[in-house]
Design a protein around this motif. Structure first.
Motif, PDB file in Angstrom:
ATOM      1  N   SER A   1      -8.707  64.174 -27.862  1.00  8.59           N
ATOM      2  CA  SER A   1      -9.274  63.026 -27.145  1.00  8.59           C
ATOM      3  C   SER A   1     -10.443  62.394 -27.731  1.00  8.59           C
ATOM      4  O   SER A   1     -11.268  63.356 -28.360  1.00  8.59           O
ATOM      5  N   CYS A   2     -10.542  61.037 -27.571  1.00  4.86           N
ATOM      6  CA  CYS A   2     -11.628  60.481 -28.038  1.00  4.86           C
ATOM      7  C   CYS A   2     -12.154  59.479 -27.042  1.00  4.86           C
ATOM      8  O   CYS A   2     -11.518  58.776 -26.488  1.00  4.86           O
ATOM      9  N   SER A   3     -13.590  59.567 -27.075  1.00  7.41           N
ATOM     10  CA  SER A   3     -14.282  58.576 -26.046  1.00  7.41           C
ATOM     11  C   SER A   3     -14.247  57.322 -26.624  1.00  7.41           C
ATOM     12  O   SER A   3     -14.768  57.067 -27.752  1.00  7.41           O
TER      13      SER A   3
ATOM     14  N   ARG B   1     -17.734  62.152 -30.606  1.00 12.06           N
ATOM     15  CA  ARG B   1     -16.989  61.501 -29.405  1.00 12.06           C
ATOM     16  C   ARG B   1     -15.511  62.023 -29.331  1.00 12.06           C
ATOM     17  O   ARG B   1     -14.867  61.632 -28.363  1.00 12.06           O
TER      18      ARG B   1
ATOM     19  N   LYS C   1     -16.553  69.700 -27.160  1.00 12.35           N
ATOM     20  CA  LYS C   1     -16.855  68.262 -27.512  1.00 12.35           C
ATOM     21  C   LYS C   1     -17.444  68.167 -28.838  1.00 12.35           C
ATOM     22  O   LYS C   1     -18.424  69.082 -29.259  1.00 12.35           O
TER      23      LYS C   1
ATOM     24  N   SER D   1     -11.351  57.729 -21.997  1.00  7.03           N
ATOM     25  CA  SER D   1     -11.016  58.646 -23.443  1.00  7.03           C
ATOM     26  C   SER D   1      -9.583  58.302 -23.410  1.00  7.03           C
ATOM     27  O   SER D   1      -8.824  58.321 -22.238  1.00  7.03           O
TER      28      SER D   1
END
Length: 204
Positions: A201-203, A167, A164, A28
């Protein structure tokens, strides 16, 4: 700074290519903003705000915990002032000139690369708590009575909460930070600050 930005963008693009080839990734990427100040101290003031890139890698996942490595390039903007000029001892060379110099309000810029280990405890499909410890090398551009300019280290202990959404992961992260140069410079009292960070954040 240009080389580091180019390296970061190259790594980011490589990770996206890996994601497209291998499906779900353990990586991520994200961005944090934070601010804080020193613990109550009669000798000096120090306030700061900072920006961090975040690169997470999930090492392992069990039924109860997740274990992650976190790489954090950081730029920290601080403001420092000596309050107690007796902190500069008479046995120091040119101590009178140093006292006059150090009591002036100063801007301090720090460039850091922290490496951290994170233990995450999911509490639902969407929410989790975590503990984080990180350490890394740092360059500071300003000499003060507490620390020489040049090479130093930044140590951080943090507890965080994540939410979350698809993503994306949103974080709030209170932390404590210690900065010193491990005796490599002439001054090594360092700074101790309490901070709070907000990030996304981004997966991949």
């Amino acid at each position: 700074m240009d080389r580091r930005l180019l390296l970061g963008l190259s790594l980011f693009l490589c990770l996206f290519r890996l994601q497209g080839q291998e499906g779900e990734s353990n990586f991520s990427v994200g961005f944090n903003y934070g601010f804080g100040s020193e613990f109550n101290n009669r000798n000096y003031t120090f306030t700061n705000h900072f920006y961090k890139a975040q690169l997470y890698y999930r090492l392992k996942e069990t039924k109860k915990f997740q274990y992650e490595i976190l790489v954090q390039p950081e730029v920290n903007f601080g403001t420092h002032q000596l309050l107690n000029f007796y902190f500069v001892k008479p046995e120091e060379p040119d101590y009178i000139e140093k006292r006059a110099k150090y009591v002036q309000l100063k801007d301090v810029h720090e460039y850091v690369l922290n490496i951290g280990f994170l233990i995450r405890k999911p509490i639902s499909a969407r929410f989790s708590f975590y503990l984080l410890a990180s350490v890394g090398p740092m360059i500071t551009d300003t000499e003060t009575e507490r620390m020489s300019d040049g090479f130093a280290f930044a140590d951080v202990l943090a507890a965080g909460f994540s939410a979350k959404v698809q993503r994306f992961q949103f974080d709030i992260r209170p932390c404590v930070r210690h900065v010193s140069n491990a005796g490599l410079g002439s001054s090594n009292a360092g700074y101790n600050t309490k901070n709070i960070e907000f990030g996304v954040s981004c997966s991949l």
